[in-house]
Design an enzyme around this catalytic site. Structure first.
Site, short mmCIF file in Angstrom:
data_model
loop_
_atom_site.label_atom_id
_atom_site.label_comp_id
_atom_site.label_asym_id
_atom_site.label_seq_id
_atom_site.Cartn_x
_atom_site.Cartn_y
_atom_site.Cartn_z
N HIS A 57 0.84 -1.20 0.00
CA HIS A 57 0.00 0.00 0.00
C HIS A 57 0.88 1.25 0.00
CE1 HIS A 57 -3.87 2.13 0.85
NE2 HIS A 57 -3.01 3.07 1.18
N HIS A 59 1.57 5.31 -2.30
CA HIS A 59 1.10 6.32 -3.27
C HIS A 59 2.32 6.91 -3.97
CE1 HIS A 59 -3.19 6.53 -2.00
NE2 HIS A 59 -2.67 6.04 -0.88
N GLN A 152 -9.46 8.97 -5.96
CA GLN A 152 -9.17 9.70 -4.72
C GLN A 152 -10.34 10.58 -4.27
OE1 GLN A 152 -5.83 10.48 -2.56
NE2 GLN A 152 -7.80 10.63 -1.54
N HIS A 210 -9.33 1.57 -0.08
CA HIS A 210 -9.14 2.40 1.12
C HIS A 210 -10.44 2.30 1.90
CE1 HIS A 210 -5.77 4.09 -1.06
NE2 HIS A 210 -5.50 4.97 -0.10
N GLU A 213 -11.10 4.51 6.51
CA GLU A 213 -9.96 5.25 7.05
C GLU A 213 -10.50 6.47 7.80
OE1 GLU A 213 -5.71 7.27 5.68
OE2 GLU A 213 -7.17 6.68 4.15
N ASP A 309 2.38 3.42 2.87
CA ASP A 309 1.39 4.40 2.45
C ASP A 309 2.00 5.64 1.81
OD1 ASP A 309 -1.04 5.56 1.97
OD2 ASP A 309 -1.64 5.77 4.05
#
Length: 429
Positions: A57, A59, A152, A210, A213, A309
């Site tokens: 995981h 970005h 996103q 996701h 969260e 992350d």
């Protein structure tokens, strides 16, 4: 004749003082003493030989963008998302590729050779997808990079969220992503999971969400995800990332939820560094840690992996591509300080993450790919404690990174001349 032999190493399963031989990019032998020669031999002298690390995981499109266009003053998840929204229209393919490649260089030096990266598909230009596909191709000889189509701003909430995600998948993105808790309503979040799991089933792709969260104990999209996983026959191919709402949920409800996750064979991927940094921001004291229930998930048989992350981006101003640092934090925040606990946490950055990413040929057994890292530590427990130097990183049996041991030279009367933390401070020795 082997291509390479690592002499006198220790393995994660506890085998000590063994030789590991590599031929044709694969592990060909693991024996107490290999009575053969090789084109190259390295005496690792009691150091840990581990499979290379996995980060399921991350970005990569946002990495190393810290301070652009400004800093995250509140330090919250929502300001980070807003900041990324400000930066996104200015992104260029060239800058995205350059930052991602720099991060991949760092990852190699840390023994991190497998990364699953979420790629923001909310901008219809899809410049992020184009850039990350280029990066995937450029690093393919040394890093396995999986890409997740990640809406996103929300699959339904973003004006062209649904269309852009499908276009990104058509371009060759590997995994279907989502963010149900960021949709406008709980119902839209539920509907997004239904749509995303259907798309994944139709295309034969994995799912990585996701999921929840948030500190809101009523954010229960993981329940919907379990149901949709079973409905579409996606068992074992779905990952629930973060799952932080579980730290705030009622214990009775969790006693029902965790067995559902196990039944659906959903992988769980908390991100300790980010979760404890971003969650609990509305708390005074007592302040919630923000990490999901790692121990309870593991004890229920759920495959738990750990992700990093972020690294120096709008959400997180730190990061170093070091998965052992992630494990180190998980031990502390999860209060998993026992010997067996630490072994399970080490699995969460290696074999468990490889299972989440569906990596073939992964591990330290005869026949596995020789994608390895030698650490300046005797075993996995000491590796988590010390966060040691990565002395050698191997891809298909070829050394692609070397780091000198971290040794301090002392000038103390009557004391040793040097200190090697990976050898001189092993418990009981």
């Amino acid at each position: 004749m082997f291509d390479l032999i690592l002499r006198n190493g220790n393995l994660p399963d506890g085998r000590a003082g063994v030789d590991l031989g590599v031929t044709g990019g694969r592990i060909a032998a693991i024996e107490k003493r290999i009575e053969a020669t090789a084109r190259e031999e390295i005496d690792v002298t009691g150091r840990l030989i581990s499979p290379a690390f996995c980060d399921p995981h991350f970005h990569l499109d946002a990495t190393l963008s810290l301070g652009l266009p400004r800093m995250n003053v509140s330090g919250t998840l929502l300001e980070g998302i807003a900041l990324w929204g400000e930066l996104r229209p200015t992104l260029t393919r060239e800058a995205l590729v350059e930052r991602a490649l720099r991060y991949c260089d760092l990852a190699v030096s840390q023994g991190l050779l497998f990364i699953r990266s979420h790629v923001d598909t909310s901008d219809p230009r899809l410049v992020t997808a184009e850039a990350m596909l280029e990066v995937r191709d450029r690093v393919k000889d040394y890093i396995t990079l999986q890409l997740v189509a990640f809406p996103q701003d929300g699959y339904y909430r973003a004006p062209e969220g649904a269309k852009s995600l499908e276009r990104a998948l058509d371009m060759g993105i590997d995994v279907v992503g989502g963010i149900p808790h960021f949709e406008r309503t709980m119902e839209d979040g539920r509907r997004s999971l239904e749509a995303l799991c259907r798309i994944a089933a139709e295309r034969g792709l994995p799912v990585d969400i996701h999921c929840d969260e948030t500190d809101d104990p009523m954010s229960r999209h993981i329940e919907t995800l379990t149901a949709e996983t079973i409905r579409h026959g996606l068992q074992g191919r779905v990952n629930g990332s973060h799952l932080t709402s579980m730290h705030s949920m009622d214990n009775y409800y969790v006693s029902k939820l965790i067995p559902l996750i196990a039944e659906a064979r959903i992988n769980a991927t908390p991100n300790p560094l980010i979760n404890i940094m971003l969650q609990g921001r509305h708390d005074t004291y007592p302040k919630r840690r923000g990490l999901t229930r790692v121990r309870e998930l593991m004890e229920a048989g759920v495959n738990v992996s750990l992700g990093q992350d972020c690294c120096m981006d709008p959400w997180y101003s730190m990061g170093s591509a070091d998965m052992v640092e992630v494990a180190h934090m998980a031990v502390h925040v999860g209060q998993m300080g026992g010997i067996e606990d630490k072994k399970r946490i080490y699995d969460a950055i290696t074999v468990n993450s490889a299972r989440t990413m569906e990596l073939p040929g992964y591990g330290v057994e005869v026949g596995c790919n020789a994608d390895l890292v030698v650490l300046q530590a005797a075993d996995v427990v000491e590796a988590i404690r010390l966060k040691p130097a990565r002395l050698y990183v191997l891809k298909a049996g070829k050394v692609i990174s070397r780091t000198l041991p971290r040794v301090s030279l002392l000038s103390l009367e009557g004391r040793p001349a040097e200190v090697d933390p990976g050898r001189d401070y092993v418990p009981g020795v």
